[in-house]
Design an enzyme around this catalytic site. Sequence first.
Site, PDB file in Angstrom:
ATOM      1  N   ASP A  31      21.013   7.884  13.517  1.00  0.00           N
ATOM      2  CA  ASP A  31      20.775   6.612  12.829  1.00  0.00           C
ATOM      3  C   ASP A  31      21.567   5.506  13.507  1.00  0.00           C
ATOM      4  O   ASP A  31      22.723   5.703  13.886  1.00  0.00           O
ATOM      5  CB  ASP A  31      21.170   6.718  11.355  1.00  0.00           C
ATOM      6  CG  ASP A  31      20.488   5.664  10.487  1.00  0.00           C
ATOM      7  OD1 ASP A  31      20.772   4.462  10.701  1.00  0.00           O
ATOM      8  OD2 ASP A  31      19.685   6.025   9.607  1.00  0.00           O
ATOM      9  N   ALA A  81      12.739   3.494  11.155  1.00  0.00           N
ATOM     10  CA  ALA A  81      11.774   2.397  11.240  1.00  0.00           C
ATOM     11  C   ALA A  81      12.301   1.186  10.496  1.00  0.00           C
ATOM     12  O   ALA A  81      13.048   1.316   9.519  1.00  0.00           O
ATOM     13  CB  ALA A  81      10.430   2.804  10.650  1.00  0.00           C
ATOM     14  N   THR A 130       3.042   5.467   6.945  1.00  0.00           N
ATOM     15  CA  THR A 130       2.789   4.828   5.656  1.00  0.00           C
ATOM     16  C   THR A 130       1.299   4.674   5.406  1.00  0.00           C
ATOM     17  O   THR A 130       0.495   4.612   6.354  1.00  0.00           O
ATOM     18  CB  THR A 130       3.455   3.435   5.633  1.00  0.00           C
ATOM     19  OG1 THR A 130       3.047   2.716   4.461  1.00  0.00           O
ATOM     20  CG2 THR A 130       3.058   2.613   6.847  1.00  0.00           C
ATOM     21  N   ASP A 131       0.920   4.559   4.140  1.00  0.00           N
ATOM     22  CA  ASP A 131      -0.479   4.284   3.809  1.00  0.00           C
ATOM     23  C   ASP A 131      -0.873   2.848   4.127  1.00  0.00           C
ATOM     24  O   ASP A 131      -2.066   2.510   4.155  1.00  0.00           O
ATOM     25  CB  ASP A 131      -0.774   4.601   2.340  1.00  0.00           C
ATOM     26  CG  ASP A 131       0.062   3.806   1.347  1.00  0.00           C
ATOM     27  OD1 ASP A 131       0.917   3.004   1.774  1.00  0.00           O
ATOM     28  OD2 ASP A 131      -0.148   3.993   0.128  1.00  0.00           O
ATOM     29  N   GLU A 132       0.093   1.996   4.399  1.00  0.00           N
ATOM     30  CA  GLU A 132      -0.214   0.585   4.665  1.00  0.00           C
ATOM     31  C   GLU A 132      -1.010   0.392   5.956  1.00  0.00           C
ATOM     32  O   GLU A 132      -1.625  -0.658   6.153  1.00  0.00           O
ATOM     33  CB  GLU A 132       1.065  -0.246   4.684  1.00  0.00           C
ATOM     34  CG  GLU A 132       1.765  -0.256   3.335  1.00  0.00           C
ATOM     35  CD  GLU A 132       2.940  -1.221   3.269  1.00  0.00           C
ATOM     36  OE1 GLU A 132       2.817  -2.339   3.802  1.00  0.00           O
ATOM     37  OE2 GLU A 132       3.982  -0.850   2.693  1.00  0.00           O
ATOM     38  N   TYR A 155       4.530  -5.404   9.825  1.00  0.00           N
ATOM     39  CA  TYR A 155       5.076  -4.064   9.572  1.00  0.00           C
ATOM     40  C   TYR A 155       4.000  -2.995   9.716  1.00  0.00           C
ATOM     41  O   TYR A 155       4.150  -2.031  10.486  1.00  0.00           O
ATOM     42  CB  TYR A 155       5.699  -3.990   8.175  1.00  0.00           C
ATOM     43  CG  TYR A 155       5.877  -2.568   7.694  1.00  0.00           C
ATOM     44  CD1 TYR A 155       6.676  -1.676   8.401  1.00  0.00           C
ATOM     45  CD2 TYR A 155       5.235  -2.100   6.544  1.00  0.00           C
ATOM     46  CE1 TYR A 155       6.833  -0.360   7.984  1.00  0.00           C
ATOM     47  CE2 TYR A 155       5.390  -0.796   6.119  1.00  0.00           C
ATOM     48  CZ  TYR A 155       6.187   0.072   6.835  1.00  0.00           C
ATOM     49  OH  TYR A 155       6.331   1.370   6.419  1.00  0.00           O
ATOM     50  N   LYS A 159       3.534   0.123  12.509  1.00  0.00           N
ATOM     51  CA  LYS A 159       3.444   1.537  12.160  1.00  0.00           C
ATOM     52  C   LYS A 159       2.117   2.134  12.632  1.00  0.00           C
ATOM     53  O   LYS A 159       2.073   3.289  13.091  1.00  0.00           O
ATOM     54  CB  LYS A 159       3.608   1.724  10.654  1.00  0.00           C
ATOM     55  CG  LYS A 159       5.023   1.480  10.151  1.00  0.00           C
ATOM     56  CD  LYS A 159       6.037   2.443  10.757  1.00  0.00           C
ATOM     57  CE  LYS A 159       5.869   3.853  10.254  1.00  0.00           C
ATOM     58  NZ  LYS A 159       6.937   4.756  10.801  1.00  0.00           N
TER      59      LYS A 159
END
Length: 345
Positions: A31, A81, A130-132, A155, A159
């Site tokens: 990280d 991310a 992500t579902d976005e 964003y 992704k």
Amino acid sequence: MKILVTGGAGFIGSAVVRRAIANGHEVVNVDALTYAACLENVAAVSDSSGYVFEHADIRDCDALNRIFETHKPDTVMHLAAESHVDRSIDGPKNFIETNICGTFNLLEAARKYWASQGRPETFRFHHVSTDEVFGSLGATGKFTEDTPYDPRSPYSASKASSDHLVRAWHETYRLPVVLTNCSNNYGPYHFPEKLIPVVILNALHGKPIPIYGNGSNVRDWLYVEDHAEALLLVVRKGEIGRSYNIGGENELSNLELVRAICGILDRLLPKTNSYAEQITFVADRPGHDMRYAIDPTRIREELGWRPSVTVEEGLERTVRWYLENESWWRALLERDGVGHRLGVG
């Protein structure tokens, strides 16, 4: 397994680290400790013999190569991310550099390491998305793994790009990958710039509780501990080259969600007036997607997973956790951007 987890000091990543250690795996937590990371999130496992922390940025190729050669992981779980839509509107550059370029660096480091080890069939590169990336739904329908990509924010576009890179590295180089796309997560250790922590903390401080637009935007809410369990299942049993949608099967409009949280606070920490009286409607986010909903049929039928926590149970647990862990969230309130409206265009 020895699992290299990127972003393991973040919200979802730390849940994966905690669950992986509890399940008997070894973890190398990588990280960069940017604004949303917090080592307190993994304090409960930091003294475990199977846990190692590496302070490194996925944008640093040399650091990634060193980490692979030093620790020799069996599996990569890539969660690092930039993830806040509002921040991506104000400053998309960080999202491009981390989510796209960082993922490229990690793929190349993993490919180089995998080749050096003789391309073991047991190696996995698990990309968490992500579902976005699928865009916005109308009043009906749900996202499946075959839904065309249609990202609407910097964003989600970043992704989507990283998803395509991972698939390309599998098709071109045969890197053994699995992918997952999840719905909105919530639960303990959620950084206090996201909707649910904002609602809880603003309510406790007597501040206006902001709702974008008229509050009709709908999300499918997934308890973070359920998500961590699903991710570890996919990395162990998912089919190589395949993607799995992970949803909470808990759809609520933003207004319904906020009112539910206020109702829990009214019961757990009552005051003269209902917390719902603090609700304030504010200017909507630019390009705000109307509805997300996940169809989790594939992961249920192929791997036997489904969420164990209802949204009612999960919200109660989450509110109680914030009430009992003020020392955690208070230390984060002074971090960059927290408590300020972002992403107004």
